[in-house]
Design a protein around this motif. Structure first.
Motif, mmCIF file in Angstrom:
data_model
loop_
_atom_site.group_PDB
_atom_site.id
_atom_site.type_symbol
_atom_site.label_atom_id
_atom_site.label_comp_id
_atom_site.label_asym_id
_atom_site.label_seq_id
_atom_site.Cartn_x
_atom_site.Cartn_y
_atom_site.Cartn_z
ATOM 1 N N THR A 158 0.840 -1.200 0.000
ATOM 2 C CA THR A 158 0.000 0.000 0.000
ATOM 3 C C THR A 158 0.873 1.247 0.000
ATOM 4 N N VAL A 159 0.549 2.182 -0.860
ATOM 5 C CA VAL A 159 1.307 3.426 -0.947
ATOM 6 C C VAL A 159 0.355 4.597 -0.717
ATOM 7 N N PHE A 160 0.810 5.579 0.050
ATOM 8 C CA PHE A 160 -0.003 6.778 0.255
ATOM 9 C C PHE A 160 0.891 8.001 0.368
ATOM 10 N N LEU A 161 0.310 9.150 0.116
ATOM 11 C CA LEU A 161 0.997 10.442 0.210
ATOM 12 C C LEU A 161 0.639 11.104 1.532
ATOM 13 N N GLU A 162 1.499 11.998 2.000
ATOM 14 C CA GLU A 162 1.184 12.727 3.221
ATOM 15 C C GLU A 162 1.727 14.138 3.152
ATOM 16 N N ARG A 163 1.124 14.999 3.950
ATOM 17 C CA ARG A 163 1.436 16.420 3.942
ATOM 18 C C ARG A 163 2.701 16.696 4.763
ATOM 19 N N PRO A 164 3.478 17.735 4.366
ATOM 20 C CA PRO A 164 4.749 18.010 5.066
ATOM 21 C C PRO A 164 4.592 18.206 6.565
ATOM 22 N N TYR A 165 3.508 18.863 7.004
ATOM 23 C CA TYR A 165 3.383 19.177 8.423
ATOM 24 C C TYR A 165 3.085 17.944 9.289
ATOM 25 N N SER A 166 2.815 16.811 8.652
ATOM 26 C CA SER A 166 2.532 15.587 9.408
ATOM 27 C C SER A 166 3.771 14.733 9.649
#
Length: 223
Positions: A158-166
């Motif tokens: 599973t691949v997902f993206l995340e926001r810099p502040y997280s």
């Protein structure tokens, strides 16, 4: 430290799409690893590198041969790995070869990927014949907790993206994940960062992460 470069190959076979930096890396590498002899020779000839040493890795290459090839990389300065077309190791042979490279402390580098998702999958060394793209996690609350609790989705890589502040809290949230984890930042830049391993290894090295966009891959089953 030896380096293995992962090179996406133009799907339309037009080598003019390959940038000068990649051509320079190909020329300076000790050898290259391709998928099929004909296509590997065509690519090398197209770049004026007919005399470049090459090896093949495809669906017929057994695990022992992959290990010997990884050992050869470990004793070199650098090598370039590409498939016939598109992104290596994503629905193409080679993910277990990259896994072996990590085990031999070979540095993995990606070359000019246009998709951060494909780059992270390719560089993870995890099985990716099938995978789930999970988008971005929910921002907060019970939905976010459940998102991490159910990784990998349906047992698949599973691949997902995340926001810099997280980036700071993500290492705590991944504690519930029992599979290997791969975090990829600054894709294609000089400060490209990989964190790879089970949760404890990720947490012990979290200072390597910066406040920048990132991609996470959770290892799935190869069955």
């Amino acid at each position: 430290m030896a380096i293995i470069y992962l090179m996406p190959n133009p799907i339309n076979s037009e080598l003019d799409f390959v940038g000068s930096k990649i051509k320079d890396i190909l020329a300076s590498s000790d050898f290259v690893i391709g998928e099929e002899r004909k296509n590997t020779l065509r690519l090398l000839a197209g770049f004026g590198l007919r005399d470049k040493d090459f090896y093949l890795l495809n669906e017929h290459t057994d695990y022992e041969d992959k290990f010997r090839l990884a050992e050869k990389v470990s004793k070199s300065n650098s090598a370039v790995f590409f498939s016939d077309a598109g992104t290596p190791c994503v629905s193409d042979p080679g993910y277990d070869f990259i896994d072996l490279c990590y085990g031999l402390n070979i540095k993995v580098k990606t070359l000019c990927f246009e998709s951060s998702i494909m780059a992270a999958l390719s560089a993870s060394g995890f099985y990716a014949e099938k995978f789930v793209y999970a988008g971005f996690p929910p921002i907060k609350g019970e939905e976010r907790k459940n998102f991490f609790k159910h990784l990998p989705v349906n047992g698949m890589t599973t691949v997902f993206l995340e926001r810099p502040y997280s980036i700071k809290k993500i290492t705590d949230e991944l504690k519930v994940v029992k599979k290997r984890i791969f975090i990829h930042q600054n894709i294609g830049f000089e400060n490209e960062t990989f964190l790879r391993g089970f949760y404890k290894e990720i947490a012990n090295n979290k200072e390597m992460l910066s406040k920048a966009p990132f991609v996470v891959v959770i290892e799935g089953s190869s069955a």
